[in-house]
Design a protein around this motif. Sequence first.
Motif, short mmCIF file in Angstrom:
data_model
loop_
_atom_site.label_atom_id
_atom_site.label_comp_id
_atom_site.label_asym_id
_atom_site.label_seq_id
_atom_site.Cartn_x
_atom_site.Cartn_y
_atom_site.Cartn_z
N PRO A 117 -12.78 -21.71 36.02
CA PRO A 117 -12.18 -21.90 37.34
C PRO A 117 -11.83 -23.36 37.58
N SER A 118 -10.72 -23.60 38.23
CA SER A 118 -10.24 -24.98 38.40
C SER A 118 -11.20 -25.84 39.22
N ALA A 120 -14.58 -25.46 39.14
CA ALA A 120 -15.92 -25.38 38.58
C ALA A 120 -16.49 -26.77 38.37
N GLU A 188 -21.44 -22.38 37.08
CA GLU A 188 -20.03 -22.01 37.03
C GLU A 188 -19.50 -22.11 35.59
N ARG A 209 -18.63 -14.83 38.62
CA ARG A 209 -17.53 -15.73 38.28
C ARG A 209 -18.09 -16.89 37.46
N HIS A 211 -17.66 -19.15 33.38
CA HIS A 211 -17.11 -19.33 32.04
C HIS A 211 -18.23 -19.75 31.12
N GLU A 280 -12.87 -12.53 35.87
CA GLU A 280 -13.82 -13.40 36.55
C GLU A 280 -14.80 -14.04 35.57
#
Length: 306
Positions: A117-118, A120, A188, A209, A211, A280
């Motif tokens: 996510p941008s 994170a 995150e 959500r 990564h 997600e």
Amino acid sequence: MQTINVGEREIREAVTMDEAIESVRRGFVDLAGGEFEMPTRTALRDGQFLVMSAHHRSTASAMFKTLSLNFQRTPAIAGTVVWSETGRTEQLVADAGAVTTLRTGAVVGVATDLLAPSDAGRLTLIGAGAQAPDQVRAVHAVRPLRRLTVVDADTRRAQALLEALEPELPDVELSTASDAEAAVGSAEIVCCATNTTSPLFPASALPARVHVNAIGAYRPTMRELPDELLADSTVVIDELAAILEESGEILHALEAGALTKEALTELGTALTATDAAYGERTVFKSVGVAVQDWALARLLAEKFLP
């Protein structure tokens, strides 16, 4: 033939993480474009000795790496990287330990920039060994960190890592933990850099959500991630042939029916996709491939060869 030798200190002083990430990114794009001749690496003594090579067709350049791995010694990674170009009388020989940790961090930076996510900024790193510092640096380069938690069975080693990194992370909340399952609950981004043979946490421990990068397991007998996470995530890999030869978690998930080969996307393909959509939960699984070493060696050649 003139040989230019480049040691660990010179590599660290010459190459920034931003440069390494960009060079590795370009390398994977070229790999997807068919620019490389890259045999699957040779592993001897169950991965204690590795031999890797890559030839970049359009530049007529080649990289050859030999290294030994022993997690009971310091440094754990030792060996050489050799860079050659057709028609050039100079070759470069570089310290493989520094190249390996830097290029492994760099590929995680590429994948995290693509998949995380941008916004994170909370990273949980599991494993405080040789690969750990560049994992943190790479993630921080593409997703500036607000919080870093380092998980290691040896809390003194985790604390030593934080103390070493603290000058580079002046505004980041730093902490250690010994329970990986609890530590990933509010992350995150998660980076796994261990030599474990069983999953580090259950998929249910992760937020919806998140990564996850997994770079520690590089043999079929090693496994950092559970099948359930791979089944429920967008899974990007470094290179299919290498993964099917060496990745314990991918092989286990395929055998269990939790994953199919069709669900795996190579990093170079993902980088060149124009309409990619990710879920997600995203996972980047890397066993390490020679294009990464080639990308770092090319940077060094540009900086050190006359």
